[in-house]
Scaffold this active site. Structure first.
Site, PDB file in Angstrom:
ATOM      1  N   CYS A 255    -114.623 -93.059  67.091  1.00 19.28           N
ATOM      2  CA  CYS A 255    -115.997 -93.017  66.588  1.00 19.28           C
ATOM      3  C   CYS A 255    -116.128 -92.423  65.178  1.00 19.28           C
ATOM      4  CB  CYS A 255    -116.938 -92.342  67.563  1.00 19.28           C
ATOM      5  SG  CYS A 255    -116.360 -90.780  68.195  1.00 19.28           S
ATOM      6  N   ASN A 434    -126.902 -82.747  69.639  1.00 18.88           N
ATOM      7  CA  ASN A 434    -125.891 -81.830  70.189  1.00 18.88           C
ATOM      8  C   ASN A 434    -126.178 -80.398  69.778  1.00 18.88           C
ATOM      9  OD1 ASN A 434    -123.160 -84.051  69.214  1.00 18.88           O
ATOM     10  ND2 ASN A 434    -124.756 -84.328  70.738  1.00 18.88           N
ATOM     11  N   GLY A 548    -146.214 -29.665  43.243  1.00 20.01           N
ATOM     12  CA  GLY A 548    -145.589 -30.867  43.778  1.00 20.01           C
ATOM     13  C   GLY A 548    -146.107 -32.144  43.145  1.00 20.01           C
ATOM     14  N   THR A 599    -145.185 -23.542  42.028  1.00 23.56           N
ATOM     15  CA  THR A 599    -145.646 -23.107  43.356  1.00 23.56           C
ATOM     16  C   THR A 599    -144.424 -23.043  44.254  1.00 23.56           C
ATOM     17  OG1 THR A 599    -146.009 -25.377  44.103  1.00 23.56           O
ATOM     18  CG2 THR A 599    -147.901 -24.251  43.123  1.00 23.56           C
TER      19      THR A 599
END
Lengths: 880, 109
Positions: A255, A434, A548, A599
């Site tokens: 095939c 498949n 911060g 701080t």
């Protein structure tokens, strides 16, 4: 023979039951066989097959009257010798593959009982091939042969089975359905039989379709329609010879063999002439019509099965055309629209259609026409010396195997012309309905059991490289190498005299720009303003001076200054696990960042974090990466002496929260634990003293150090649920971060010390130890059971019986410290009304739930948990 | 190889025999067949030493259990090794799994 059932058995179903039962028992017994057992059996089977290649080839030809005996022999050799060579050293029992880098192994598990359908075109080679594959993988296999080839197929099965039994295989592991008029019905019953685990179908489209609709797992391998593009760059003689070898192989029954050639016009004449020289016949237009009428079934449009595997002369005779004796192939040029042509289909015989094309584009499109006329997923071929054309062909054509400069039929079998796996079953992928495009073989007949071992991530510890401590350490600025400095600060820093302290110490020849627009919460728009200034001044050093917010803003400014094309949204993705995060930060920064905290709370000078608000969405964005780590930190307590009492206390409670959360974090380590313990101890000691005597620089220094140590701890271990709650509350009611942290501390300590409703999913956190760690903190602080500081080293060592008591002592000590400092311990004390609090609850809970801080908490805080934690933190607290 | 015990169950006293398989089970065992012919109580087969079972062994077990059932003898398997137990699991033989203690009806795994 126990495995074969005769047609005269009592009933069809009984026959089916018997065959499958035998196979089932054999599959069960096979599970005990070792690799050595299996290899011995496969070797014996292969030897038997090789001894019988001629006999089996003859049987196939005699029964089917298709193909060429000599080629069938070759196929039998491929199915036995080649196949064996390929699989003999493969592991199929026990651990078959190891993945050391993934800490995982694969262990083979047989699929069980296989029902194997075998085709008329390869009746013996397919059986040999599948039998060896089944034995190698310790599966049982029952063959359901094609009716027109059943005797030959079953003979092949018997030959290999008897050899296998002789070598010790379990009785009944190969079975077969005997030839009978009810063979097809028997096969249908077998397909849906509960004892069949897998159908391995090789054959015609109808048979494969039936298998696929059985509801069983199927390796269905069906028909093809192989286009072969012969590009003008190819060697025409070689192409002609290879194609003849391939298309005449077993009279074209393979095939993967060539069905339609797509030939460049430049070489078409020479190629056809070469075919003729080698004994092929190029049909005239009239002959093409006759051939088409002969080999194509007018009713179905498919090939006429009476012509399958017949020699060219036979077909020519049937078509009524005259060709030379021993003609190899009938060449049929397809003129007009290829898509309408009868011959543009699979023809398992030595009839080869072709079209002539004028360009590569035309060639690829015509090849696609053939490919999509029943051949998707199967096989294609190309003859070309042009790598670009080969690559294009491979890209566009949908085929499981694209054979280059070789015969497609024998090339597709694998092993002779290339290193494809040897097979007699060609997976066609979804294009052919498949599950695989593999050259199907032993790897498709196993279940793979993956055995992954638990991942153990490598934890790292990173912090700011140079940290200058002690009061007066700001003098380090005098030695800093900078020509252009950019000072980021807040207006209050200027008022408190900190800015002048910095400016006085910078080198004389340094150009300095000051940006003092950072507010309490840095926004992206502020960063953008600063970046504009920086783009003018091109600083080599950024100096962050403040709390911060200032430090966080400066980190982001430095990053975007170094990488102006960076997009904020590309580095601000939320994440579940830092190691898998989507955000892609640049590697390294070139501008140095000097962080000078004023701080004692955030520890931002030593963390890789920055939080800022997106101006457009008003969302808080958390950025985390080592490129945010400052280059230098200067921990000079002189800068904190003028800090007001409330900010001193708020920020110290922020630091205390950092230490407590880093301690029980799921990514805590011995390194961060040590920092957390010492930070806590310093805060308990220094904070009350600082509040009593705010200008005492020694205690300020201890508190400043505590903040920095806790910063290092969270910089590597992160925070937890307390921060999530505080972020949400603080964001909603504008509460200073440290103060917001403080109101939840006692609740979250109790929450985290209780057996979680839901344990945190974290590979590197195999043991929930939060309560033990808090107990160790109590011990380290030297707490007595009432929570009083008894002195370092005097704390009780945690054991199973006192963990709860030590946890209680820690909560009491935090309560007492809060009272001593006047630190609010409840939301009510923040002046938030019950009504407003209740109204905000859904948003508060959602905000906390979505906060990344919870990712490293030792327990997963569920929505209800978070709600309870908020509610419990509302009313003023009693001593625990 | 064999051991005889008296098993009290209510008023009736049943005889219980136990038999230790001597090794791999590759065919039927005459000793067990004889025992089966003579026994009136229960039979316990000890698989401690059985590390392999063949198709013939499986077929014999199935057939022996059928005989036991027709005689009213209850057969149970003990100390089944994992490799043999896996064979039983894959083989899908109800009576064998029943002898391993699995209820014949109801959900199974």
């Amino acid at each position: 023979m126990t495995t074969a059932v005769k047609d005269n058995d009592t009933s069809l179903m009984e026959r089916v039951n018997h065959l499958t039962r035998q196979a089932r028992l054999a599959a069960a017994v096979f599970s005990q066989y070792s690799q050595e057992d299996v290899d011995r059996i496969v070797k014996a089977m292969t030897a038997a097959a090789i001894e019988n290649v001629e006999k089996l080839a003859r049987a196939a030809c005699d029964e089917t009257r298709m193909g060429l005996f000599e080629d069938k022999m070759l196929k039998n050799f491929v199915a036995s010798e080649f196949h064996y060579h390929q699989i003999k050293d493969k592991k199929t029992v026990g651990i078959i593959r190891e993945f050391p880098e993934d800490n995982m192994v694969e262990i083979a598990e047989p699929v069980g009982v296989i029902l194997a359908l075998s085709p008329v075109t390869n009746p013996t080679s397919t059986v040999i091939f599948k039998s060896l594959a089944a034995a190698k993988t310790r599966n049982s296999i029952i063959f359901s042969p094609h009716l027109m080839a059943a005797d030959a197929s079953n003979l092949a099965a018997r030959v290999v089975y008897e050899a296998a039994i002789e070598a010790g295989a379990p009785k009944g592991f190969i079975g077969w359905v005997e030839k009978s008029s009810r063979l097809r019905r028997e096969t249908e019953l077998m397909m849906v039989h509960p004892e069949v685990d897998l159908i391995f179908a090789t054959g015609g489209t109808q048979m494969v379709k039936a298998a696929c609709s059985s509801g069983k797992p199927v390796l269905g391998v069906g028909s093809g329609n192989t286009p072969v593009y012969v590009h003008k760059s190819t060697n025409v003689r070689q192409a002609a010879m290879d194609i003849i070898i391939s298309k005449t192989f077993d009279n074209g029954t393979e095939c993967p063999s060539e069905q339609t050639l797509v030939v460049d016009r430049e070489i078409a004449d020479s190629l056809i002439q070469q075919f003729k020289d080698y004994g092929c016949h190029d049909c005239s237009d009239e002959e093409v019509v006759k051939v088409a009428e002969t080999i194509i079934d007018a009713r179905t449009g498919g090939m006429n099965y009476r012509m399958v595997g017949q020699p060219a002369n036979f077909i020519a005779e049937k078509a009524g055309i005259t060709v030379a004796p021993e003609t190899k192939i009938l060449l049929c040029q397809m003129k007009g629209d290829l898509r309408q042509h009868k011959l543009a289909v699979e023809k398992l015989m030595p009839v080869l259609s072709y079209v002539v094309v004028d360009s590569v584009e035309d060639g690829l499109n015509r090849a696609l026409d053939v490919n999509y006329a029943g051949g998707t997923g199967h096989t294609a071929g190309i003859f070309s010396e042009d790598e670009d054309v080969i690559e294009q062909f491979g890209t566009f054509i949908n085929a499981g195997r694209i054979i280059v400069n070789s015969p497609t039929s024998i090339g597709g079998l694998g092993g002779i012309y290339n290193n494809l796996n040897t097979t007699l079953s060609f997976g066609c992928g979804t294009g052919g309905g498949n599950i695989t495009t593999d050259n199907v073989g032993i790897k498709n007949l196993l279940n793979y059991k993956r055995v992954p071992r638990r991942k153990h991530f490598t934890l790292s510890f990173q912090t700011t490289k140079n940290i200058y401590i002690n009061p007066g350490s700001i003098d380090h600025l005098r030695t800093i190498k900078t020509k252009r400095a950019f000072v980021v600060t807040s207006r209050s820093a200027a008022r408190r005299g900190h800015l002048s302290m910095v400016l006085e110490r910078l080198p004389q020849d340094c150009r300095v720009d000051v940006f003092s627009e950072v507010g309490a919460e840095p926004e992206w728009s502020t960063i953008e303003q600063a970046l504009q200034v920086m783009s003018q001044s091109q600083p080599d050093t950024v100096i962050a001076l403040g709390g911060g917010s200032v430090l966080d803003a400066a980190k982001v400014m430095r990053l975007f200054h170094d990488y102006p094309d960076l997009k904020l949204k590309e580095i601000a993705f939320n994440f579940l696990d830092f190691r898998h995060r989507m955000a892609e930060f640049p590697k390294g920064v070139k501008t140095q960042l000097v962080a000078i905290p004023t701080t004692s709370g955030t520890g931002s000078e030593v963390t890789p974090f920055a939080v800022l608000k997106d101006t457009k969405s008003q969302r808080k964005l958390s950025l985390i990466d080592e490129t945010l780590l400052p280059t230098v930190a200067i921990i000079d307590a002189n800068l904190t002496k003028s800090l007001p009492r409330d900010i001193t206390s708020d920020t110290a409670f922020d630091a205390l929260t950092h230490a407590l959360e880093a301690l029980v974090s799921t990514v805590a380590s011995d390194y961060t634990d040590g920092l957390a313990f010492e930070s806590m101890r310093l805060i308990f000691e220094a904070l009350p003293e600082v509040l009593k005597n705010p200008t005492n620089v020694v205690w300020r220094h201890k508190l400043h150090n505590a903040s920095c140590l806790a910063g290092m701890a969270i910089g590597n271990a992160s925070v937890g649920v307390n921060h999530a709650l505080a972020h949400s509350l603080g964001g909603h009611f504008d509460v200073p971060h440290g103060r917001a942290n403080g109101v939840f501390l006692i609740s979250t300590l109790q929450y985290n010390a209780s057996i979680p409703h839901k344990f945190m999913v974290q590979s590197c956190y195999p043991l929930w130890v939060a309560d033990e760690k808090y107990a160790r903190a109590a011990q380290f602080l030297g707490l007595d059971e009432d929570g009083n500081l008894a002195g370092k080293g005097k704390g009780e060592k945690p054991n199973a019986s006192n963990i709860k008591q030590l946890n209680l002592a820690l909560r009491r000590a935090i309560y007492d410290l809060s009272i001593q400092c006047g630190q609010p311990m409840s939301i009510a004390e923040l002046g938030i009304s019950q009504e407003n609090f209740a109204a905000a609850m859904p948003d508060l809970v959602r905000g906390a739930f979505e906060d990344m801080a919870v990712r490293t908490n030792p327990a997963v805080p569920l929505f209800e948990d978070l709600k309870d934690l908020f509610i419990n933190a509302y009313a003023p607290r009693q001593r625990p | 190889m064999t051991e005889k015990k008296k098993k009290e169950s209510g008023a009736a006293v049943k005889e219980q025999m136990s038999f230790r398989l001597p090794g791999p089970l590759v065919k039927g065992l005459d000793d067990v067949d004889k025992l089966m012919a003579s026994i009136s109580g229960d039979l316990q087969l000890d698989f401690s030493d059985c590390t392999f079972i063949s198709v013939e062994g499986l077929e014999w077990l199935e057939e022996m259990l059928l005989r036991a059932q027709s005689k009213g003898v209850s057969v149970s398997f003990s100390n089944v090794t994992p490799s043999v137990y896996k064979v039983f699991k894959v083989a899908h033989i109800d009576s064998v799994m029943g002898a391993c203690g699995l209820p014949i009806s109801g959900p199974v795994c």
